[in-house]
Design a protein around this motif. Structure first.
Motif, PDB file in Angstrom:
ATOM      1  N   PHE A   7       0.811  -1.208   0.000  1.00 19.43           N
ATOM      2  CA  PHE A   7       0.000   0.000   0.000  1.00 19.43           C
ATOM      3  C   PHE A   7       0.850   1.266   0.000  1.00 19.43           C
ATOM      4  O   PHE A   7       0.586   2.207  -0.764  1.00 19.43           O
ATOM      5  N   GLU A   8       1.897   1.270   0.814  1.00 19.83           N
ATOM      6  CA  GLU A   8       2.735   2.471   0.895  1.00 19.83           C
ATOM      7  C   GLU A   8       3.380   2.783  -0.464  1.00 19.83           C
ATOM      8  O   GLU A   8       3.441   3.949  -0.884  1.00 19.83           O
ATOM      9  N   VAL A  11       0.823   4.327  -2.728  1.00 23.49           N
ATOM     10  CA  VAL A  11       0.567   5.736  -2.384  1.00 23.49           C
ATOM     11  C   VAL A  11       1.684   6.614  -2.950  1.00 23.49           C
ATOM     12  O   VAL A  11       1.431   7.640  -3.582  1.00 23.49           O
ATOM     13  N   ASP A  12       2.926   6.167  -2.752  1.00 23.11           N
ATOM     14  CA  ASP A  12       4.084   6.888  -3.295  1.00 23.11           C
ATOM     15  C   ASP A  12       3.975   7.079  -4.796  1.00 23.11           C
ATOM     16  O   ASP A  12       4.228   8.145  -5.336  1.00 23.11           O
ATOM     17  N   GLN A  15       0.140   9.154  -5.670  1.00 22.04           N
ATOM     18  CA  GLN A  15      -0.456  10.310  -4.993  1.00 22.04           C
ATOM     19  C   GLN A  15      -0.448  11.574  -5.865  1.00 22.04           C
ATOM     20  O   GLN A  15      -1.414  12.352  -5.840  1.00 22.04           O
ATOM     21  N   SER A  16       0.606  11.760  -6.632  1.00 22.24           N
ATOM     22  CA  SER A  16       0.663  12.953  -7.498  1.00 22.24           C
ATOM     23  C   SER A  16      -0.391  12.887  -8.598  1.00 22.24           C
ATOM     24  O   SER A  16      -1.016  13.898  -8.940  1.00 22.24           O
ATOM     25  N   GLN A  37      -6.851  12.378  -0.381  1.00 24.10           N
ATOM     26  CA  GLN A  37      -6.747  11.597   0.860  1.00 24.10           C
ATOM     27  C   GLN A  37      -7.824  10.516   0.900  1.00 24.10           C
ATOM     28  O   GLN A  37      -7.542   9.344   1.192  1.00 24.10           O
ATOM     29  N   LEU A  40      -7.197   7.681  -1.693  1.00 23.67           N
ATOM     30  CA  LEU A  40      -6.088   6.777  -1.328  1.00 23.67           C
ATOM     31  C   LEU A  40      -6.474   5.876  -0.152  1.00 23.67           C
ATOM     32  O   LEU A  40      -6.086   4.706  -0.103  1.00 23.67           O
ATOM     33  N   LEU A  41      -7.276   6.399   0.758  1.00 21.35           N
ATOM     34  CA  LEU A  41      -7.766   5.554   1.857  1.00 21.35           C
ATOM     35  C   LEU A  41      -8.717   4.491   1.329  1.00 21.35           C
ATOM     36  O   LEU A  41      -8.709   3.339   1.790  1.00 21.35           O
ATOM     37  N   ASP A  44      -6.891   1.552  -0.004  1.00 19.14           N
ATOM     38  CA  ASP A  44      -6.466   0.594   1.021  1.00 19.14           C
ATOM     39  C   ASP A  44      -7.571  -0.430   1.292  1.00 19.14           C
ATOM     40  O   ASP A  44      -7.314  -1.634   1.422  1.00 19.14           O
ATOM     41  N   ARG A  45      -8.811   0.056   1.364  1.00 19.46           N
ATOM     42  CA  ARG A  45      -9.940  -0.865   1.614  1.00 19.46           C
ATOM     43  C   ARG A  45     -10.189  -1.766   0.417  1.00 19.46           C
ATOM     44  O   ARG A  45     -10.590  -2.907   0.550  1.00 19.46           O
TER      45      ARG A  45
ATOM     46  N   GLN B  25       1.336  17.483 -10.928  1.00 20.22           N
ATOM     47  CA  GLN B  25       1.891  18.297  -9.859  1.00 20.22           C
ATOM     48  C   GLN B  25       2.231  17.418  -8.660  1.00 20.22           C
ATOM     49  O   GLN B  25       1.547  16.421  -8.398  1.00 20.22           O
ATOM     50  N   GLU B  26       3.238  17.815  -7.916  1.00 19.21           N
ATOM     51  CA  GLU B  26       3.607  17.060  -6.708  1.00 19.21           C
ATOM     52  C   GLU B  26       2.460  17.109  -5.710  1.00 19.21           C
ATOM     53  O   GLU B  26       1.854  18.165  -5.536  1.00 19.21           O
ATOM     54  N   ALA B  27       2.232  15.990  -5.073  1.00 17.37           N
ATOM     55  CA  ALA B  27       1.207  15.959  -4.022  1.00 17.37           C
ATOM     56  C   ALA B  27       1.669  16.832  -2.859  1.00 17.37           C
ATOM     57  O   ALA B  27       2.883  17.004  -2.667  1.00 17.37           O
ATOM     58  N   LEU B  31       0.862  14.489   2.720  1.00 18.42           N
ATOM     59  CA  LEU B  31      -0.333  13.742   2.308  1.00 18.42           C
ATOM     60  C   LEU B  31      -0.135  12.239   2.547  1.00 18.42           C
ATOM     61  O   LEU B  31      -0.997  11.562   3.118  1.00 18.42           O
ATOM     62  N   LYS B  32       1.003  11.745   2.108  1.00 17.82           N
ATOM     63  CA  LYS B  32       1.270  10.308   2.253  1.00 17.82           C
ATOM     64  C   LYS B  32       1.241   9.892   3.723  1.00 17.82           C
ATOM     65  O   LYS B  32       0.625   8.878   4.071  1.00 17.82           O
ATOM     66  N   VAL B  35      -2.312   9.774   5.058  1.00 15.11           N
ATOM     67  CA  VAL B  35      -3.039   8.625   4.516  1.00 15.11           C
ATOM     68  C   VAL B  35      -2.598   7.333   5.228  1.00 15.11           C
ATOM     69  O   VAL B  35      -3.436   6.528   5.640  1.00 15.11           O
ATOM     70  N   LEU B  36      -1.298   7.160   5.376  1.00 17.17           N
ATOM     71  CA  LEU B  36      -0.789   5.929   6.002  1.00 17.17           C
ATOM     72  C   LEU B  36      -1.239   5.836   7.460  1.00 17.17           C
ATOM     73  O   LEU B  36      -1.616   4.753   7.928  1.00 17.17           O
ATOM     74  N   ARG B  42      -7.389   2.503  10.858  1.00 12.89           N
ATOM     75  CA  ARG B  42      -8.575   1.759  10.398  1.00 12.89           C
ATOM     76  C   ARG B  42      -8.319   0.270  10.476  1.00 12.89           C
ATOM     77  O   ARG B  42      -9.167  -0.494  10.929  1.00 12.89           O
TER      78      ARG B  42
END
Lengths: 172, 115
Positions: A7-8, A11-12, A15-16, A37, A40-41, A44-45, B25-27, B31-32, B35-36, B42
């Motif tokens: 997952f990480e 996201v990396d 995310q952009s 946000q 991306l959450l 994960d689900r 564009q860069e996030a 943010l990461k 989210v993590l 959760r």
């Protein structure tokens, strides 16, 4: 060998993409951050149901597109009920946003995109940011290919006309 | 080159510039991490088995029950002591009444004797 996503790392990697799509469709940086946000959450689900890296990328684009267009509609409804002009609001907001990109077109991109109707804006973002073909865009937007091509053509013309108007000093 | 070609060329040039301008564009910073962190939270909540989720509630319910039972026991004890106290008081009063009647009878007898 089945796909074992981390997952990480996802996201990396994405995310952009998610943030940029949301920003360019909604025209609102803060809103785009919230959407990114949430999406991306949700990833994960949803991860156990995704079968490959391509599937994950497709899923992210689709969910971001839908959340962003929904958010844009809600924002317009709210602005209309308040009697404010959403385009003016966007222009004010973008005036405060620091941009450090190179070309004048890049600097004004979100402002120029804000001039487009929603369907054209979404098609332009998917085509020129995400490099998707008209056929792929048609599947994602659940629209006929002809409609997508028409939106792309009209969107380009409108963007170009607006760019010429607002960036006169940069047009050669 | 006719006007149509010129127009198409200009549009193609514009598309090239557009593609460059529309690079991602860069996030935003952080943010990461946000989210993590939320994803970890959760997952932790979902991993807790049902009996652990309700464990705190069960403990609380047990404590309340224990307090209630203890309270009832204490109340009963107090009522019992009160009853015993009242019984003892009644016995004392009875004894005093008997003593009083006995003394009255003694006094009457003595009075009769005097006559």
């Amino acid at each position: 060998m089945s796909w074992q996503p981390d997952f990480e790392e996802l996201v990396d990697e994405h995310q952009s993409m998610v943030f940029s799509m949301a920003w360019r469709i909604t025209g609102d940086r803060g809103l785009a951050e919230e959407i990114a946000q949430d999406v991306l959450l949700e990833l994960d689900r949803h991860l156990p149901r995704l079968g490959s890296a391509n599937h994950a990328r497709y899923w992210l684009r689709q969910v971001t597109l839908h959340r962003s267009t929904d958010a844009l509609r809600r924002k317009r409804t709210k602005a209309a009920s308040l009697g404010t002009d959403v385009w003016e609001e966007l222009e004010e907001r973008h005036g405060l946003v620091e941009m450090d990109r190179e070309s004048p077109l890049a600097v004004r991109m979100e402002q120029l995109l804000a001039a487009l109707p929603e369907a054209q804006r979404a098609a332009i973002v998917l085509r020129y940011q995400e490099d998707m073909s008209p056929d792929e865009i048609a599947v994602m937007m659940r629209a006929p290919v002809a409609t997508v091509k028409s939106n792309l053509q009209r969107g380009l013309k409108l963007l170009r006309a607006r760019a010429e108007q607002t960036l006169k000093e940069f047009v050669r | 080159m006719d006007h149509k070609d010129l127009g198409e060329n200009e549009m193609q040039d514009f598309e090239i510039k557009l593609r460059q301008a529309m690079q991602r564009q860069e996030a935003p910073l952080g943010l990461k991490q946000r989210v993590l962190a939320r994803a970890r939270e959760r997952r932790r909540a979902e991993r807790r088995p049902w009996w652990r989720v309700h464990f705190a509630q069960r403990i609380a319910a047990s404590l309340v029950l224990a307090a209630v039972c203890g309270g009832v026991a204490m109340y009963r004890q107090q009522m019992e002591e009160r009853r015993k106290g009242e019984e003892a008081r009644d016995q004392v009063l009875t004894a005093l009444r008997i003593t009083g009647r006995t003394l009255d009878r003694v006094n009457e007898k003595l009075a009769d004797d005097d006559k």
